[in-house]
Write a protein that holds these residues in place. Structure first.
Motif, PDB file in Angstrom:
ATOM      1  N   SER A 236       0.862  -1.185   0.000  1.00 37.71           N
ATOM      2  CA  SER A 236       0.000   0.000   0.000  1.00 37.71           C
ATOM      3  C   SER A 236       0.898   1.235   0.000  1.00 37.71           C
ATOM      4  CB  SER A 236      -0.941  -0.005   1.203  1.00 37.71           C
ATOM      5  OG  SER A 236      -0.204   0.001   2.399  1.00 37.71           O
ATOM      6  N   VAL A 237       0.375   2.314  -0.550  1.00 36.91           N
ATOM      7  CA  VAL A 237       1.150   3.556  -0.626  1.00 36.91           C
ATOM      8  C   VAL A 237       0.258   4.716  -0.197  1.00 36.91           C
ATOM      9  CG1 VAL A 237       2.352   5.185  -2.143  1.00 36.91           C
ATOM     10  CG2 VAL A 237       2.604   2.736  -2.532  1.00 36.91           C
ATOM     11  N   ALA A 238       0.753   5.497   0.768  1.00 32.01           N
ATOM     12  CA  ALA A 238       0.051   6.723   1.163  1.00 32.01           C
ATOM     13  C   ALA A 238       0.956   7.888   0.824  1.00 32.01           C
ATOM     14  CB  ALA A 238      -0.231   6.708   2.658  1.00 32.01           C
ATOM     15  N   CYS A 239       0.381   8.868   0.152  1.00 30.66           N
ATOM     16  CA  CYS A 239       1.226   9.998  -0.230  1.00 30.66           C
ATOM     17  C   CYS A 239       0.505  11.312   0.028  1.00 30.66           C
ATOM     18  CB  CYS A 239       1.664   9.740  -1.671  1.00 30.66           C
ATOM     19  SG  CYS A 239       1.458  11.000  -2.798  1.00 30.66           S
ATOM     20  N   ALA A 240       1.240  12.277   0.557  1.00 31.22           N
ATOM     21  CA  ALA A 240       0.688  13.600   0.870  1.00 31.22           C
ATOM     22  C   ALA A 240       1.683  14.647   0.379  1.00 31.22           C
ATOM     23  CB  ALA A 240       0.478  13.746   2.372  1.00 31.22           C
ATOM     24  N   VAL A 241       1.250  15.501  -0.538  1.00 34.60           N
ATOM     25  CA  VAL A 241       2.162  16.522  -1.069  1.00 34.60           C
ATOM     26  C   VAL A 241       1.545  17.917  -0.924  1.00 34.60           C
ATOM     27  CG1 VAL A 241       3.493  15.153  -2.746  1.00 34.60           C
ATOM     28  CG2 VAL A 241       1.291  16.060  -3.414  1.00 34.60           C
ATOM     29  N   ASP A 242       2.370  18.843  -0.464  1.00 38.30           N
ATOM     30  CA  ASP A 242       1.957  20.246  -0.418  1.00 38.30           C
ATOM     31  C   ASP A 242       2.567  20.934  -1.617  1.00 38.30           C
ATOM     32  OD1 ASP A 242       0.275  21.561   1.500  1.00 38.30           O
ATOM     33  OD2 ASP A 242       1.542  20.595   3.029  1.00 38.30           O
ATOM     34  N   VAL A 243       1.728  21.677  -2.340  1.00 39.10           N
ATOM     35  CA  VAL A 243       2.173  22.289  -3.591  1.00 39.10           C
ATOM     36  C   VAL A 243       2.014  23.803  -3.457  1.00 39.10           C
ATOM     37  CG1 VAL A 243       1.668  22.382  -6.058  1.00 39.10           C
ATOM     38  CG2 VAL A 243       1.476  20.227  -4.854  1.00 39.10           C
ATOM     39  N   ASP A 244       3.013  24.598  -3.914  1.00 37.28           N
ATOM     40  CA  ASP A 244       2.886  26.053  -3.801  1.00 37.28           C
ATOM     41  C   ASP A 244       2.036  26.614  -4.940  1.00 37.28           C
ATOM     42  OD1 ASP A 244       4.446  26.372  -6.079  1.00 37.28           O
ATOM     43  OD2 ASP A 244       6.284  26.905  -4.987  1.00 37.28           O
ATOM     44  N   SER A 245       1.860  27.952  -4.941  1.00 36.80           N
ATOM     45  CA  SER A 245       0.932  28.566  -5.901  1.00 36.80           C
ATOM     46  C   SER A 245       1.386  28.369  -7.354  1.00 36.80           C
ATOM     47  CB  SER A 245       0.785  30.058  -5.595  1.00 36.80           C
ATOM     48  OG  SER A 245       2.074  30.623  -5.580  1.00 36.80           O
ATOM     49  N   GLY A 275      10.583  21.300  -4.330  1.00 39.22           N
ATOM     50  CA  GLY A 275      10.972  22.366  -5.260  1.00 39.22           C
ATOM     51  C   GLY A 275      10.681  22.043  -6.716  1.00 39.22           C
ATOM     52  N   LYS A 276      10.171  20.844  -6.997  1.00 41.57           N
ATOM     53  CA  LYS A 276       9.935  20.459  -8.404  1.00 41.57           C
ATOM     54  C   LYS A 276       8.446  20.491  -8.746  1.00 41.57           C
ATOM     55  CE  LYS A 276      14.017  17.604  -9.044  1.00 41.57           C
ATOM     56  NZ  LYS A 276      14.609  17.503  -7.710  1.00 41.57           N
ATOM     57  N   GLN A 277       8.160  20.773 -10.017  1.00 40.58           N
ATOM     58  CA  GLN A 277       6.794  20.618 -10.529  1.00 40.58           C
ATOM     59  C   GLN A 277       6.497  19.118 -10.624  1.00 40.58           C
ATOM     60  OE1 GLN A 277       4.725  23.091 -11.672  1.00 40.58           O
ATOM     61  NE2 GLN A 277       6.124  24.849 -11.608  1.00 40.58           N
ATOM     62  N   LEU A 278       5.272  18.723 -10.311  1.00 39.55           N
ATOM     63  CA  LEU A 278       4.945  17.289 -10.347  1.00 39.55           C
ATOM     64  C   LEU A 278       4.565  16.866 -11.768  1.00 39.55           C
ATOM     65  CD1 LEU A 278       3.006  16.941  -6.963  1.00 39.55           C
ATOM     66  CD2 LEU A 278       5.351  16.260  -7.482  1.00 39.55           C
ATOM     67  N   THR A 279       5.545  16.927 -12.652  1.00 37.46           N
ATOM     68  CA  THR A 279       5.324  16.499 -14.043  1.00 37.46           C
ATOM     69  C   THR A 279       5.393  14.973 -14.114  1.00 37.46           C
ATOM     70  OG1 THR A 279       7.673  16.537 -14.490  1.00 37.46           O
ATOM     71  CG2 THR A 279       6.470  18.593 -14.913  1.00 37.46           C
TER      72      THR A 279
END
Ligand SMILES: Cc1cc2nc3c(=O)[nH]c(=O)nc-3n(C[C@H](O)[C@H](O)[C@H](O)COP(=O)(O)OP(=O)(O)OC[C@H]3O[C@@H](n4cnc5c(N)ncnc54)[C@H](O)[C@@H]3O)c2cc1C
Length: 327
Positions: A236-245, A275-279
């Motif tokens: 199982s994988v749980a992922c939480a990402v905070d993304v800036d504007s 610091g990276k865009q989630l491309t």
């Protein structure tokens, strides 16, 4: 053939203090029981031999979900997985993970406290007693050999809780109470990578509640199993990402369950994402980084190489879903 639970005493504690007192002396071999959906099958398989079961079910203060003034979600350990799956107050990722556990009937009894403390699993320890006697007892069963890795001096049974990766990714903490007092620890630090002593809490400590701080993170939970219901996770994988504007990743948590004796935080991948865009390219690279350090063991359904490969596939799915989640 009927498989019966060996004779065992049963006491229903009315208060937390009473429960703590009843499990305070290890010589009494008293074991806590909540929903019993993991413990009772273990008793039937003779994997545990307590003298007394101490039921927590009637401790009113350990039921329910509350939101604090600062937006944290506090979930009593006896809250059932059905209640969590249908609650609008818990983080979406927790509700969707709870909804994947076992079956509706089991979720009606199963609790979050029991889930976070659920025993580790393995192809050897989860067999019936007669099979284990014929094969020879493994380390977790009181023997002197781990049949998964006979050269190893430790047990490699797998952490099987689906909710642990989720609460770790959401930076939760848990409150532990015993007759010696109370302490609050991060959910992350509740686990130890040892198939036998898989929890850092002591046997006299009762997990009373789970606190999940308010979050703006985008999240996703992914689970691999052979069948779409009932089965435990192969991964199982749980992922939480905070993304800036501008769409760049501020912080990332990626936690993989069902692959080792404790949930595994993919810290290298987390750092890579900041610091990276989630491309799609960045997500693919992060997923490869996440799977690299993991050594899956041959101790559950499907081959270890397949499970290792599936880590990157499911981390990529989780990051892709989180990146596009509406917040
Ligand atoms: C067919 C089947 C499928 C399953 N599938 C899944 C699955 O997909 N994912 C998954 O995560 N689980 C699965 N489970 C395992 C189990 O049902 C769940 O993990 C459940 O949430 C356990 O909760 P419980 O209240 O029934 O725990 P119990 O069985 O009552 O207890 C489990 C353990 O936790 C301890 N414990 C319980 N509550 C506390 C507390 N408050 N403080 C300290 N210790 C405590 C007990 O002493 C025991 O060691 C499955 C079980 C079955 C039978």
């Amino acid at each position: 053939m009927t498989i019966q639970v060996p004779p065992v005493g049963f006491v229903s504690a009315g208060t937390l203090e009473e429960a703590a007192r009843l499990v305070s002396d290890p010589d009494d071999r008293a074991v806590l029981i909540a929903g019993g959906t993991d413990l009772v099958p273990k008793l039937k398989r003779h994997q545990a031999a307590p003298i007394t079961l101490v039921s927590l079910a009637n401790i009113e203060a350990m039921h329910g979900i509350a939101i604090t003034d600062d937006g944290a979600c506090v979930i009593g350990a006896l809250t059932t997985l059905s209640e969590i799956a249908s609650s609008p107050d818990v983080p979406t990722m927790l509700a969707s993970a709870a909804a994947t556990v076992a079956s509706p009937q089991i979720r009606n009894s199963a609790t979050i406290g029991g889930n976070l403390c659920v025993d580790t699993r393995c192809n050897y320890i989860d067999m019936p007693l007669t099979w284990r006697q014929a094969r020879g007892h493994c380390l977790k069963d009181g023997g002197d050999t781990c049949w998964v890795a006979p050269a190893s001096d430790r047990c490699w049974a797998i952490s099987s809780t689906d909710l642990a990766p989720v609460v770790i990714a959401l930076n939760a903490s848990v409150r532990l109470v015993s007759s010696r007092g109370e302490r609050v620890v991060t959910a992350d630090s509740l686990y130890r990578s040892d198939g036998i002593n898989y929890l850092t809490k002591t046997s006299d400590e009762i997990l009373v509640d789970v606190t999940i701080p308010a979050t703006t993170a985008r999240t996703s939970f992914q689970k691999l199993r052979r069948r779409g219901s009932i089965d435990f996770a192969l991964l199982s994988v749980a992922c939480a990402v905070d993304v800036d504007s501008e769409g760049r990743c501020d912080t990332a948590r990626i936690v993989v369950g069902g692959i080792a004796s404790a949930p595994v935080s993919a810290t290298d991948a987390e750092e890579f994402l900041v610091g990276k865009q989630l491309t799609p390219e960045v997500i693919d690279e992060a997923s490869e980084i996440a799977s690299k350090p993991v050594r899956a063991q041959d101790n559950t359904d499907t081959g270890q190489r397949y499970r290792k490969w599936m880590i990157s596939v499911h981390v990529a799915k989780a990051l892709t879903e989180a990146a596009t989640e509406r917040v």
